[in-house]
Design a protein around this motif. Structure first.
Motif, short mmCIF file in Angstrom:
data_model
loop_
_atom_site.label_atom_id
_atom_site.label_comp_id
_atom_site.label_asym_id
_atom_site.label_seq_id
_atom_site.Cartn_x
_atom_site.Cartn_y
_atom_site.Cartn_z
N VAL A 342 0.88 -1.30 -0.03
CA VAL A 342 -0.06 -0.09 0.08
C VAL A 342 0.85 1.27 0.01
O VAL A 342 1.43 1.50 0.98
CB VAL A 342 -0.73 0.30 1.15
N ASP A 343 0.85 1.94 -1.21
CA ASP A 343 1.30 3.18 -1.06
C ASP A 343 0.54 4.41 -0.54
O ASP A 343 -0.55 4.33 -0.79
CB ASP A 343 2.27 3.65 -2.48
N GLU A 345 -0.31 8.29 -0.21
CA GLU A 345 -0.04 9.53 -0.35
C GLU A 345 0.77 10.56 0.67
O GLU A 345 0.38 10.62 1.70
CB GLU A 345 -1.43 10.26 -0.81
N SER A 549 -6.31 13.12 -0.27
CA SER A 549 -7.53 12.77 -1.15
C SER A 549 -8.75 12.99 0.08
O SER A 549 -9.74 12.64 0.02
CB SER A 549 -7.52 11.35 -1.47
N CYS B 138 -2.72 1.02 -3.36
CA CYS B 138 -2.23 2.35 -2.87
C CYS B 138 -3.38 3.14 -2.35
O CYS B 138 -4.44 2.58 -2.56
CB CYS B 138 -1.58 3.28 -4.29
N THR B 139 -3.23 4.25 -1.87
CA THR B 139 -4.23 5.03 -1.66
C THR B 139 -4.65 5.98 -2.70
O THR B 139 -3.95 6.08 -3.92
CB THR B 139 -4.03 6.18 -0.39
N LEU B 140 -5.99 6.59 -2.89
CA LEU B 140 -6.38 7.25 -3.94
C LEU B 140 -5.75 8.56 -4.16
O LEU B 140 -5.63 8.90 -5.32
CB LEU B 140 -8.14 7.45 -3.73
N GLY B 141 -5.02 9.17 -3.10
CA GLY B 141 -4.54 10.13 -3.38
C GLY B 141 -3.03 10.01 -4.29
O GLY B 141 -2.47 10.75 -4.86
N ASP B 401 -10.28 2.43 -0.74
CA ASP B 401 -8.66 2.04 -0.36
C ASP B 401 -8.32 1.98 1.01
O ASP B 401 -7.08 2.03 1.49
CB ASP B 401 -7.74 3.41 -0.99
#
Ligand code: SF4
Ligand SMILES: [Zn+2]
Lengths: 575, 437
Positions: A342-343, A345, A549, B138-141, B401
């Motif tokens: 998991v990246d 942000e 986000s 990943c996250t949506l950002g 996410d």
């Protein structure tokens, strides 16, 4: 609240300098008190048993998104080990990634009272806190990760320590975090593009800063704020043969810094799971690999401002998980098992891969040796802590086994002769066979309670049986007069696996080996006041508007349901 | 006069937009208008204001006549059917907050229930595939800030997740994507022409149900190996070209939906899609993400994950947690007559389950906890209306996410109305008494 008088145990308290003397320990109103302060105590006969302050774990991955990925994507981790509800105890499940319920119970069974969740992705702070909330008994805190955070990278690139510090203080407040974690500095941001930083001098793509600058900058910010804990780093190139030079470079970044804080902490850099960072050679084969534990410890032993934890490989099937995203990707290419990533942000990343440390392979045995060697070469046991980087090198439930290996040369010889297939190659390429040292119970108490409490800035509460400390006492069925570690090493492991009693916050939670209470766990976090910093406030608003986000207003963890029972440590850094 | 509540979270779909603004009357009792939401999101808020809304629990007799009961009676009935049952099914959990999910799970522990969520008919196959091969995501950002390749596979966000494209995927300008849509290439894989496919640089109109083959063909194409002339109805030239487009991106993501999770091959499709993503990480950076439907279906999987280790199909009936999809999944249990009471909260199986399953619910002691009158409430013996989570009460929800966001309360619920969590806590207390726990 109940009063307890623990009578006639063999007491080990490095802070008070008590080394196995027979003493009585008194608990009242949640605290350790003088025995004279009791009026009608419940007496616990600890004759023939070992009494210590409850254990303090400086580094484990026990709560939050990557732990939950590990649980949910490994149904096999729960096969044949679930246990039903009984009395006040709820259902339990899982081995390397236990459920929150089992996590709390298992720590209590080992006599632990405080655990630091070692890596909290700030955007997922709510998740971390929900899991902490649902982990019974033990007090916990969490370290947000900063080493790849865009604010930090930008401020430090411009050498803006004050702004970095103001941002950190803000983030600790909104995420209810405890201190500064720094995982694969710069490398995890590079991983956003599938790249990495392998040395402390590799430049982070776009941000044009090096891991060395990030490490130093975070140490400076940490001491600027005077946080209870020091900068807690997992260096670059974890797990790579030959990485010990990177490790030495990482540790050297602490040179010249001294600790500034009101919490009795005197070190500025904690390097976690040093085992994974003390490798020589060029490959994982017996012909290409060697231990560099001695070389690393030669350096560490000369420093007075560094602490570390071991990260001992326990030779189990386990689940690796780290904010070192590129490492997990690399690992999945080695063992070809399932890989989650998991990246996150602007902040970090995490990877999760199951791993089998097979005692029939050379490398797993060599890794085991490296971790134990670090503990045996260490000179200052107040700066050397027992961990397995749970669950990366093995589950935390193996700490008693690690204690056995450290205390008994016979137990180590048994491993090299009987359990490990490549014992001879391991003797040849590692140092383990040459070391006679056997750690004492006093030293184990330093490594598992007094020391970690000190580096976390919590020595006023944990790690000692001094009156005024929290009423956290563990009683182990271990008679130091009767047990000879060289003859009965198994008794060490058994004793430290099953505390006879655990008194936590003055309340009995383990009685005769059974969980009898779900305790009243607390979440620790650090509320650090800095002077107004309009620039940082503007930067925060700007980044939320443009790149996050979620909105700024929806980022803060607030509300009783996330941190129902907080213990807030206030730090004033506004001067 | 009106006041404006900002940063409101939309409790409808897995996009979980958190930038809504809602104007409410000064007394905080009525919603006047909803800004920034898509039509379905706004509808959810406005629906809570309906004048004919049910505000008290009701029970129906055998002839289908409803009569109002008190919350206490509703608690009693619910606790009793759960406590008396050998194997109750507690289904739904996708449109409520995590706090309610956690209390509900404790009820499940005490009564030995099967806990299942809407993944069972939706992304359960994804969860199984993740258990087989993992998932790089990943996250949506991250998508906003980095992505220059977007693939929508078997999903139509233009209709199911209306603000997804503007907030996260196609249009937004991020840190490394300053040109917004112009910096991205869009691939849509869908047998149908949709409002999403109209925007695509490549629309691969795959033959229905042949997703697995196309996923595999991509894996062949990445390696430059030979393909037959067409795969799944797509000419090999196009496959090579799209494969090259994917490999040449700096950061890509595959979003997928029910078109692949519930078509032929099910979890094997997802297994292949994740493997495609793994392969792509040897060339550049790629992620993959399920387009989760209900706003907090993800959260229920997390709550069960940390409490018991399984994201759906959680069987507590033996006194400890088991998981065996196909055996411990709702429809299989209903069809085999294995459950003897049904509890539904935060979902509408009456509308989404096969008719055969719905008929079974009708024949069993059953309770539906839902603010609305739904096909499910119509077949259950007891209907308990509750406050709307995200409108009349807050609580945590997990976006598609896995990012947890705290929902906001914008107005007061109708006088005397309980929230999910309050109702469940009462039921928990009562089942503990009944079970002597
Ligand atoms: S896209 Fe989904 S979450 Fe966003 S406003 Fe529409 S329904 Fe609500
Ligand atoms: Zn770690």
């Amino acid at each position: 609240m109940a009063e307890y008088l623990i009578r006639n145990g063999f007491v080990y308290d490095p802070v008070l300098g008590i080394d196995g003397d027979k003493k009585d320990i008194a608990v009242k109103d949640g605290k350790i008190v003088e025995t004279t302060a009791l009026s009608k105590p419940t007496e616990i006969n600890a004759a023939g048993m070992t009494v210590m302050a409850a254990g303090v774990d400086v580094h484990a991955h026990v709560a939050g998104p990557k732990v939950c990925v590990g649980r949910n994507f490994r149904p096999e981790d729960k096969l044949f080990n679930s246990t039903p509800q009984a009395g006040i105890k709820r259902m339990e499940g899982g081995f390397s990634v236990p459920t929150t319920l089992r996590t709390g119970y298992n720590y209590a069974r080992m006599g632990y009272g405080f655990v630091m969740e070692a890596a909290m992705p700030p955007l997922f702070a709510r998740h971390v806190h929900e899991e902490i909330r649902d982990t019974p008994i033990i007090d916990e805190a969490a370290l947000p990760v900063f080493g790849n955070n865009w604010f930090v990278l930008e401020y430090l690139k411009n050498k803006e320590i004050e702004n970095t510090a103001a941002y950190i203080a803000w983030l600790l407040r909104v995420t209810k975090g405890f201190g500064i974690k720094n995982v694969n500095p710069g490398g995890t941001e590079a991983w956003g593009w599938g790249m990495n930083c392998e040395t402390v001098n590799d430049v982070v793509p776009y941000f044009e800063i090096t891991p060395a600058e990030i490490i130093r900058g975070l140490i400076e910010a940490n001491e600027y704020l005077g946080l209870p804990h020091c900068m807690h780093v997992h260096g670059n190139s974890l797990g790579e043969p030959g990485n010990y030079t990177v490790t030495l470079d990482t540790l050297k970044q602490a040179e010249g810094y001294t600790a500034k804080n009101d919490f009795g902490r005197d070190t500025v850099l904690h390097h976690t799971h040093l085992q994974f960072h003390s490798y020589g050679g060029t490959s994982y084969s017996s012909k290409g690999f060697e231990s560099k534990s001695k070389e690393v410890m030669d350096y560490v032993n000369k420093q007075d401002n560094i602490t570390f934890d071991l990260g001992v490989v326990t030779l189990d099937e386990t689940t690796t998980m780290t904010a070192d995203g590129p490492f997990e990707h690399h690992l999945s290419h080695m063992n070809h098992l399932k890989w989650a990533n998991v990246d996150v942000e602007l902040e970090t990343a995490a990877g999760v891969v199951p791993f089998i440390y097979n005692p029939k392979s050379y490398i797993a045995g060599a890794q085991w040796a490296v971790g134990i060697e670090l503990g045996l070469y260490a000179k200052d046991m107040m700066k050397t802590y027992i961990t397995t980087d749970h669950p990366n090198a093995g589950p935390f439930t193996r700490y008693p086994r690690v204690i056995k290996w450290l205390m008994s040369r016979a137990a180590r010889e048994h491993m090299l002769e009987k359990e490990l297939k490549y014992g001879d190659s391991i003797r040849n390429t590692c140092y383990i066979g040459e070391i006679d040292r056997e750690l004492t119970l006093f030293e184990i108490a330093q490594m598992t309670r007094a020391g970690p409490a000190k580096v976390l800035g919590l020595s006023h509460m944990f790690g000692s049986l001094r009156p005024g400390c929290e009423g956290d006492v563990a009683i182990y069925p271990y008679n130091p007069e009767a047990i000879d570690p060289s003859r009965d090493p198994e008794l060490i492991e058994r004793a430290f696996s099953t505390a006879q009693y655990l008194i936590k916050g003055g309340e009995m939670v383990v009685k005769e080996g059974d969980i009898v209470s779900n305790g009243s766990k607390r979440t620790f976090w650090v509320d650090c006041t800095t002077s107004e910093n309009p620039q940082v406030q503007r930067d925060i608003s700007e980044k939320f508007k443009r790149y996050y986000s979620v909105t700024e207003a929806n980022y803060e963890v607030s509300g009783h349901h996330y941190v129902p029972n907080p213990y807030v440590i206030e730090v004033d850094a506004s001067q | 006069m009106a006041k404006l509540v900002t940063d409101v979270v939309c409790p409808f779909c897995g996009t979980l937009c958190d930038d809504l603004e809602v104007s409410v009357t000064d007394d905080g009792k009525k919603i006047l208008d909803v800004y920034n939401a898509c039509a379905i999101g706004a509808e959810k808020f406005l629906h809570s204001q309906a004048s004919d809304r049910i505000t008290r629990p009701r029970m129906q007799d055998e002839d289908g006549n409803w009569k109002d009961v008190s919350y206490d009676e509703a608690v009693e009935y619910t606790a009793k059917i759960l406590a008396d049952a050998k194997k109750p099914l507690m289904y739904g959990w996708s449109s409520t907050n995590c706090e309610s999910q956690a209390v509900g799970t404790q009820i499940g522990e005490v009564t030995g229930a099967i806990m299942d969520n809407t993944a069972t008919v939706c992304h359960g196959t994804t969860l199984i595939a993740v258990q087989d091969v993992g998932i790089p995501s990943c996250t949506l950002g991250e998508v906003v800030n980095r992505a220059d390749r977007i693939v929508f596979w078997g999903c139509n966000p233009a209709h199911a997740h209306p603000r997804h494209m503007s907030r996260y995927s196609i249009y937004p300008r991020g840190f490394f994507t300053g040109k917004g849509q112009k910096s991205r290439k869009l691939v849509v894989i869908d047998p149908r022409c949709t409002d999403t496919s109209k925007l695509a640089d490549y629309h691969l109109q795959i033959e229905q149900g042949r997703d697995y083959e196309l996923f595999d063909a991509f894996r062949v194409a990445f390696k430059g190996e030979k393909l037959p002339d067409t795969v799944a109805g797509i000419p090999k030239k196009t496959i090579y070209e799209v494969a090259e487009t994917m490999k040449s991106g700096r950061f890509g993501i595959i979003f997928f939906g029910m078109g692949v999770t519930q078509s032929l091959s099910k979890n094997h499709n997802i297994d292949a899609a994740i493997s495609v993503t793994r392969d792509l990480n040897d060339y550049s950076k790629w992620s993959i993400m399920p387009m989760r439907g209900h706003y907090n279906v993800t959260g229920s999987g997390e709550v069960w994950g940390w409490l018991h280790g399984f994201p759906f199909a959680l069987d507590l009936s033996r006194g400890f947690a088991r998981y065996n999809p196909g055996d411990t999944t709702s429809n299989d249990l209903l069809r085999r007559d294995e459950v003897d009471a049904v509890f539904v909260l935060g979902s509408d199986p009456g509308a989404h389950f096969p008719f055969g399953s719905v008929k079974k619910i009708w024949g069993l002691p059953s309770v539906c906890i839902d603010p609305h009158i739904t096909p499910t409430s119509a077949v259950c013996k007891l209907h308990v209306p509750v406050a709307f989570v995200g409108v009349e009460t807050g609580g945590c929800a997990y976006r598609m996410d896995n990012v947890p966001i705290e929902c906001r309360k914008v107005v007061e619920p109708p006088e005397g109305m309980l929230t999910d969590e309050e109702f469940l806590k009462k039921v928990l207390t009562r089942v503990k008494e009944l079970k002597g726990a």
